[in-house]
Design a protein around this motif. Structure first.
Motif, mmCIF file in Angstrom:
data_model
loop_
_atom_site.group_PDB
_atom_site.id
_atom_site.type_symbol
_atom_site.label_atom_id
_atom_site.label_comp_id
_atom_site.label_asym_id
_atom_site.label_seq_id
_atom_site.Cartn_x
_atom_site.Cartn_y
_atom_site.Cartn_z
ATOM 1 N N GLY A 159 0.847 -1.196 0.000
ATOM 2 C CA GLY A 159 0.000 0.000 0.000
ATOM 3 C C GLY A 159 0.882 1.246 0.000
ATOM 4 N N GLN A 160 0.235 2.412 -0.076
ATOM 5 C CA GLN A 160 1.005 3.667 -0.129
ATOM 6 C C GLN A 160 0.452 4.651 0.892
ATOM 7 N N SER A 161 1.129 4.777 2.013
ATOM 8 C CA SER A 161 0.638 5.683 3.057
ATOM 9 C C SER A 161 0.875 7.152 2.696
ATOM 10 N N VAL A 162 1.657 7.369 1.640
ATOM 11 C CA VAL A 162 2.044 8.729 1.248
ATOM 12 C C VAL A 162 0.828 9.630 0.947
ATOM 13 N N HIS A 163 -0.330 9.019 0.604
ATOM 14 C CA HIS A 163 -1.496 9.829 0.221
ATOM 15 C C HIS A 163 -2.366 10.278 1.396
ATOM 16 N N GLN A 164 -2.104 9.693 2.564
ATOM 17 C CA GLN A 164 -2.988 9.891 3.718
ATOM 18 C C GLN A 164 -3.325 11.346 4.023
ATOM 19 N N ASP A 165 -2.299 12.190 3.952
ATOM 20 C CA ASP A 165 -2.506 13.577 4.357
ATOM 21 C C ASP A 165 -3.082 14.454 3.255
ATOM 22 N N TYR A 166 -3.259 13.889 2.059
ATOM 23 C CA TYR A 166 -3.714 14.709 0.938
ATOM 24 C C TYR A 166 -5.213 14.596 0.685
ATOM 25 N N VAL A 171 -5.756 10.122 -3.550
ATOM 26 C CA VAL A 171 -4.525 9.616 -4.166
ATOM 27 C C VAL A 171 -3.911 10.695 -5.050
ATOM 28 N N VAL A 172 -2.616 10.970 -4.848
ATOM 29 C CA VAL A 172 -1.901 11.948 -5.687
ATOM 30 C C VAL A 172 -1.215 11.155 -6.808
ATOM 31 N N PRO A 173 -1.693 11.289 -8.060
ATOM 32 C CA PRO A 173 -1.216 10.409 -9.138
ATOM 33 C C PRO A 173 0.302 10.345 -9.279
ATOM 34 N N GLU A 174 0.975 11.482 -9.217
ATOM 35 C CA GLU A 174 2.430 11.487 -9.432
ATOM 36 C C GLU A 174 3.150 10.724 -8.314
ATOM 37 N N LEU A 175 2.667 10.897 -7.076
ATOM 38 C CA LEU A 175 3.283 10.165 -5.957
ATOM 39 C C LEU A 175 2.988 8.670 -6.081
ATOM 40 N N ALA A 176 1.799 8.348 -6.589
ATOM 41 C CA ALA A 176 1.425 6.930 -6.731
ATOM 42 C C ALA A 176 2.348 6.240 -7.731
ATOM 43 N N SER A 177 2.578 6.861 -8.885
ATOM 44 C CA SER A 177 3.400 6.165 -9.880
ATOM 45 C C SER A 177 4.838 6.019 -9.393
ATOM 46 N N ARG A 178 5.330 7.013 -8.658
ATOM 47 C CA ARG A 178 6.703 6.880 -8.120
ATOM 48 C C ARG A 178 6.791 5.731 -7.125
ATOM 49 N N ALA A 179 5.750 5.599 -6.291
ATOM 50 C CA ALA A 179 5.759 4.508 -5.301
ATOM 51 C C ALA A 179 5.638 3.149 -5.995
#
Ligand code: KG4
Ligand code: ZN
Length: 345
Positions: free
Chosen positions: A35-42, A45-53
């Motif tokens: 999973g990707q916790s990076v989106h939690q605070d936004y 889902v932030v597409p650019e962060l998702a593809s990097r992850a």
């Protein structure tokens, strides 16, 4: 003579989960999800962060899935991957990886429609659990989609009703955001609702023609209601959190179930399934079982691991396409929007 086992590697990267699964015939040997916790605070889902992850996760996740399955890379008979629908930058990572590995191993490549995957998750062998008979209706509810699907056969489906605006998962997540929860808030609404009164607050239900859905009005009515109440009591949400969650959840589940009931009655189909991330919701699962008993339906609910995005569902779809010899080639590209066919072509 016994038939040779078929081993399919499934790859899913349509949104914010990087997943790989190994399927042997109809049995899952491994199904791993990063999973990707990076989106939690936004709040989404932030597409650019998702593809990097996805880029970071794809090799370790596939490697771990192969190891966990106890196979070697040379045992793989075909690679099935999600072609769409989803976020383009995310899909490109899974698609490129699948193409490269299929080329290197010289095995068939199978492009799968993510939405077929959600429905066909019901055909994963889950300790002999009953599988739906054809034709059946499947309510597919996720963060991006809300569909009532008529399933005539594994690779023959038709959308009977769909959302005109937000998806059911979005309705959960947007309500959750207004209640101050991090993304994705759907599971938190489910959690707090367990201790809440679902009849404490009522929200207007939409009037939608045919078998379609609409959730944007509900989103606005929750927002206005919370704004009004917090003007006179700034602690309103905190003090009523569980009842708010239970009431929101009840409204969404009722909207979904009323339409499903109508389709079932009109079409005379009593084989009823649910799929997609929102089908992990405990109230939706309980309501389907209750309705099943009162209406004489046979109901089918995948285990939660196969409801939210996962590669096992892509692998099982790939298996049906493998049997039908539906393959693609190296010219295939990821697509954010696809027609509702098994390979989205
Ligand atoms: O199928 P999925 O994993 O991804 C998409 O294809 O969209 O669905 C994700 C959605 C999110 O909106 C999430 O909040 C919702 O499913 N969800 C839930 C629950 N678990 C996941 N909504 C309500 N209750 C749950 N227990
Ligand atoms: Zn999904």
């Amino acid at each position: 003579m016994t038939q040779k086992d078929t081993i399919i590697l499934g790859i899913e990267s349509s949104c914010d989960d990087t997943s790989a699964a190994v399927l042997k015939n109809d049995t899952i040997l491994s199904n791993l999800i990063a999973g990707q916790s990076v989106h939690q605070d936004y709040g989404g889902v932030v597409p650019e962060l998702a593809s990097r992850a996805h880029l970071k996760n794809i090799v370790p996740v596939v490697d771990a899935a192969i190891k966990k399955a106890g196979i070697t890379i040379n045992d793989i008979d075909a690679i099935a991957f999600t072609k769409g629908p989803g976020l383009l930058g995310s899909l490109v990572v899974g698609t490129s990886f699948a193409k490269t590995l299929a080329l290197a191993l010289d095995v068939p490549l199978i492009d799968v429609n993510h939405m077929y995957g959600h429905v066909l998750a019901h055909f994963i062998n889950d300790h002999g659990k009953a599988k739906p008979d054809f034709p059946f209706l499947c309510l597919t509810v996720s963060g991006g989609h809300t569909q009532i699907v008529l399933v005539r056969d594994h690779l023959n489906m038709e959308i009977i009703g769909t959302t005109l605006d937000d998806a059911a998962g979005e309705a959960f997540d947007k309500a959750a955001k207004n209640l101050g929860f991090k993304y994705p808030g759907g599971p938190l609404i489910d959690k707090y609702a367990q201790d809440g009164d679902p009849d404490r607050f009522t929200f207007a239900k939409p009037k939608v023609p045919n078998y379609d859905f609409s959730f944007s009005g509900l989103k606005t009515s929750i927002l206005y209601f919370l704004e009004k109440e917090t003007r006179s009591n700034s602690n309103f949400i905190e003090e009523n959190r569980n009842d708010l969650c239970a009431s929101v959840q009840k409204t969404i589940v009722t909207i979904l179930m009323e339409q499903l009931e109508r389709v079932s009655e009109d079409m005379g189909i009593k084989e009823i399934a649910i799929a997609g991330g929102v089908s992990a919701n405990s109230s939706l699962r309980a309501r389907l079982k209750e309705l099943g008993l009162s209406k004489g339906w046979n109901t089918y609910i995948p285990r939660s691991e196969y409801c939210t995005d996962n590669a096992a569902m892509i692998a099982i779809t790939g298996r049906f396409m493998y049997e039908a010899k539906i393959f693609t080639d190296q010219s295939i590209t990821a697509q954010a929007r696809v027609p509702f066919t098994h390979s989205g072509s």
